[in-house]
Design a protein around this motif. Structure first.
Motif, PDB file in Angstrom:
ATOM      1  N   GLN A   1     112.533 -69.943 -67.297  1.00 31.36           N
ATOM      2  CA  GLN A   1     113.430 -69.259 -68.219  1.00 31.36           C
ATOM      3  C   GLN A   1     112.914 -69.332 -69.655  1.00 31.36           C
ATOM      4  OE1 GLN A   1     117.547 -70.453 -67.910  1.00 31.36           O
ATOM      5  NE2 GLN A   1     118.084 -69.582 -69.897  1.00 31.36           N
ATOM      6  N   ASP A   2     112.263 -70.439 -69.988  1.00 31.82           N
ATOM      7  CA  ASP A   2     111.721 -70.598 -71.340  1.00 31.82           C
ATOM      8  C   ASP A   2     110.521 -69.684 -71.550  1.00 31.82           C
ATOM      9  OD1 ASP A   2     113.593 -72.797 -71.829  1.00 31.82           O
ATOM     10  OD2 ASP A   2     112.320 -73.882 -70.418  1.00 31.82           O
ATOM     11  N   ALA A   3     109.732 -69.480 -70.500  1.00 32.09           N
ATOM     12  CA  ALA A   3     108.627 -68.528 -70.592  1.00 32.09           C
ATOM     13  C   ALA A   3     109.153 -67.107 -70.791  1.00 32.09           C
ATOM     14  CB  ALA A   3     107.768 -68.602 -69.331  1.00 32.09           C
ATOM     15  N   GLU A   4     110.235 -66.769 -70.116  1.00 33.55           N
ATOM     16  CA  GLU A   4     110.850 -65.452 -70.312  1.00 33.55           C
ATOM     17  C   GLU A   4     111.356 -65.291 -71.741  1.00 33.55           C
ATOM     18  OE1 GLU A   4     113.874 -64.944 -67.414  1.00 33.55           O
ATOM     19  OE2 GLU A   4     112.503 -64.976 -65.693  1.00 33.55           O
ATOM     20  N   THR A   5     111.903 -66.374 -72.302  1.00 31.78           N
ATOM     21  CA  THR A   5     112.355 -66.337 -73.691  1.00 31.78           C
ATOM     22  C   THR A   5     111.195 -66.016 -74.631  1.00 31.78           C
ATOM     23  OG1 THR A   5     114.201 -67.859 -73.343  1.00 31.78           O
ATOM     24  CG2 THR A   5     113.291 -67.757 -75.567  1.00 31.78           C
ATOM     25  N   LEU A   6     110.055 -66.658 -74.409  1.00 30.39           N
ATOM     26  CA  LEU A   6     108.888 -66.416 -75.257  1.00 30.39           C
ATOM     27  C   LEU A   6     108.371 -64.982 -75.103  1.00 30.39           C
ATOM     28  CD1 LEU A   6     106.916 -69.756 -74.826  1.00 30.39           C
ATOM     29  CD2 LEU A   6     108.174 -68.977 -76.836  1.00 30.39           C
ATOM     30  N   ALA A   7     108.337 -64.496 -73.869  1.00 31.19           N
ATOM     31  CA  ALA A   7     107.872 -63.124 -73.657  1.00 31.19           C
ATOM     32  C   ALA A   7     108.793 -62.126 -74.344  1.00 31.19           C
ATOM     33  CB  ALA A   7     107.788 -62.838 -72.153  1.00 31.19           C
ATOM     34  N   ARG A   8     110.086 -62.366 -74.277  1.00 30.19           N
ATOM     35  CA  ARG A   8     111.056 -61.490 -74.934  1.00 30.19           C
ATOM     36  C   ARG A   8     110.863 -61.530 -76.448  1.00 30.19           C
ATOM     37  NH1 ARG A   8     115.276 -63.901 -73.230  1.00 30.19           N
ATOM     38  NH2 ARG A   8     115.276 -62.851 -71.216  1.00 30.19           N
ATOM     39  N   TYR A   9     110.668 -62.718 -76.983  1.00 29.41           N
ATOM     40  CA  TYR A   9     110.434 -62.865 -78.411  1.00 29.41           C
ATOM     41  C   TYR A   9     109.167 -62.125 -78.846  1.00 29.41           C
ATOM     42  CZ  TYR A   9     108.655 -65.048 -82.650  1.00 29.41           C
ATOM     43  OH  TYR A   9     108.110 -65.261 -83.895  1.00 29.41           O
ATOM     44  N   LEU A  10     108.086 -62.275 -78.081  1.00 32.17           N
ATOM     45  CA  LEU A  10     106.815 -61.657 -78.457  1.00 32.17           C
ATOM     46  C   LEU A  10     106.895 -60.136 -78.421  1.00 32.17           C
ATOM     47  CD1 LEU A  10     104.334 -64.074 -76.664  1.00 32.17           C
ATOM     48  CD2 LEU A  10     104.442 -63.635 -79.127  1.00 32.17           C
ATOM     49  N   HIS A  11     107.612 -59.584 -77.469  1.00 30.39           N
ATOM     50  CA  HIS A  11     107.749 -58.118 -77.396  1.00 30.39           C
ATOM     51  C   HIS A  11     108.332 -57.574 -78.702  1.00 30.39           C
ATOM     52  CE1 HIS A  11     106.448 -56.940 -73.440  1.00 30.39           C
ATOM     53  NE2 HIS A  11     107.140 -57.922 -72.863  1.00 30.39           N
ATOM     54  N   VAL A  12     109.330 -58.285 -79.244  1.00 28.86           N
ATOM     55  CA  VAL A  12     109.980 -57.807 -80.465  1.00 28.86           C
ATOM     56  C   VAL A  12     109.173 -58.188 -81.706  1.00 28.86           C
ATOM     57  CG1 VAL A  12     112.073 -57.911 -81.863  1.00 28.86           C
ATOM     58  CG2 VAL A  12     112.242 -57.949 -79.366  1.00 28.86           C
ATOM     59  N   ALA A  13     108.726 -59.447 -81.777  1.00 29.11           N
ATOM     60  CA  ALA A  13     108.073 -59.951 -82.984  1.00 29.11           C
ATOM     61  C   ALA A  13     106.730 -59.272 -83.235  1.00 29.11           C
ATOM     62  CB  ALA A  13     107.887 -61.464 -82.879  1.00 29.11           C
ATOM     63  N   LEU A  14     105.944 -59.032 -82.190  1.00 27.62           N
ATOM     64  CA  LEU A  14     104.651 -58.375 -82.378  1.00 27.62           C
ATOM     65  C   LEU A  14     104.824 -56.930 -82.820  1.00 27.62           C
ATOM     66  CD1 LEU A  14     102.610 -59.774 -79.352  1.00 27.62           C
ATOM     67  CD2 LEU A  14     102.482 -60.469 -81.753  1.00 27.62           C
ATOM     68  N   ALA A  15     105.800 -56.257 -82.252  1.00 28.00           N
ATOM     69  CA  ALA A  15     106.048 -54.862 -82.641  1.00 28.00           C
ATOM     70  C   ALA A  15     106.498 -54.763 -84.092  1.00 28.00           C
ATOM     71  CB  ALA A  15     107.082 -54.239 -81.711  1.00 28.00           C
ATOM     72  N   GLN A  16     107.240 -55.776 -84.551  1.00 33.49           N
ATOM     73  CA  GLN A  16     107.737 -55.767 -85.926  1.00 33.49           C
ATOM     74  C   GLN A  16     106.717 -56.297 -86.925  1.00 33.49           C
ATOM     75  OE1 GLN A  16     111.384 -58.021 -85.822  1.00 33.49           O
ATOM     76  NE2 GLN A  16     112.607 -56.253 -85.222  1.00 33.49           N
ATOM     77  N   GLY A  17     105.641 -56.905 -86.420  1.00 33.92           N
ATOM     78  CA  GLY A  17     104.631 -57.463 -87.310  1.00 33.92           C
ATOM     79  C   GLY A  17     105.075 -58.731 -88.007  1.00 33.92           C
TER      80      GLY A  17
END
Length: 243
Positions: free
Chosen positions: A139-155
């Motif tokens: 579940q923590d890995a899913e949290t990180l993947a979700r965060y990266l999808h948004v954070a990388l797109a936003q720069g």
């Protein structure tokens, strides 16, 4: 390392007493809680200054051991409500909250981290990677993947590198491959950073934080001395003393 001037010590003691007085006079229970957790964990005589700079990785061994003991003590003592309050305040409070979650492996805050990662505002989440890595489950890995999808797109400037490093660590631990979608050629990371990531370098960076939170000894300080950046007797910067 030079001691603080007595005037500075008196000023810090006065600020602590004044903060306590304001907290006691506050009638709003939520505001009183916010003042209490800030006084207790964020303004705790300066020792969490190390959190804001990452300087804890470079502490000499005696200071490192003292910092780790107090960090783990606070991580055990903090209630879930206190940690949730820290995470709802400014970036300094969020940083301290994430370090306490990591050091205490506070699985009771796992869902709160997932909610924060899914949000649009990621300012102050630079340490979500180490926190999720310390919790260490799927579940923590899913949290990180979700965060990266948004954070990388936003720069986002802070957070993605350690989050990607933490995701690589969890992939190694869990036998999964979530980080690969971010590491592909011309993938999200390369478009964000302008260059390909070095997985080994990422793994080393998260290993330093995992060693710190588990009570081990990060190697950053020894590497700086070995590389000649600092002399063998280097004692670190002038940092706030512990009280």
């Amino acid at each position: 390392m030079f001691p603080l001037h007595p005037v500075h010590l008196l000023q810090r003691r006065w600020e602590a007493l004044n903060g306590l007085a304001v907290e006691m006079r506050t009638r709003d229970p939520q505001r009183a809680l916010e003042l209490r957790v800030t006084r207790r964990y964020v303004k705790a005589h300066g020792r969490y200054w190390y959190v804001f700079s990452g300087a804890a990785l470079l502490l000499p061994t005696p200071r490192l051991r003292l910092f780790q003991r107090r960090l783990h003590r606070d991580a055990r003592r903090a209630t879930a409500r206190e940690l949730e309050t820290l995470l709802s305040l400014g970036w300094r409070e969020q940083a301290v909250g994430l370090w306490l979650i990591a050091a205490g492996r506070r699985v009771d805050l796992r869902n709160r981290l997932a909610d924060m990662a899914a949000g649009d505002e990621h300012h102050g989440l630079a340490d979500i990677g180490p926190a999720a890595a310390c919790l260490g489950e799927d579940q923590d890995a899913e949290t990180l993947a979700r965060y990266l999808h948004v954070a990388l797109a936003q720069g986002d400037e802070d957070g993605p590198r350690l989050a990607l490093a933490a995701l690589l660590h969890l992939d190694d631990r869990l036998g999964t491959h979530r980080a690969q979608e971010f590491l592909t050629t011309d993938g999200p990371w390369e478009r964000y950073a302008g260059h390909a990531a070095d997985p080994d370098d990422l793994r080393r960076s998260i290993a330093e934080y995992l060693a710190l939170f588990s009570g081990g000894r990060p190697t950053s300080r020894a590497e700086l001395v070995r590389d000649g950046a600092y002399p063998p007797g280097w004692r670190g910067w002038h940092l706030p003393p512990f009280f």
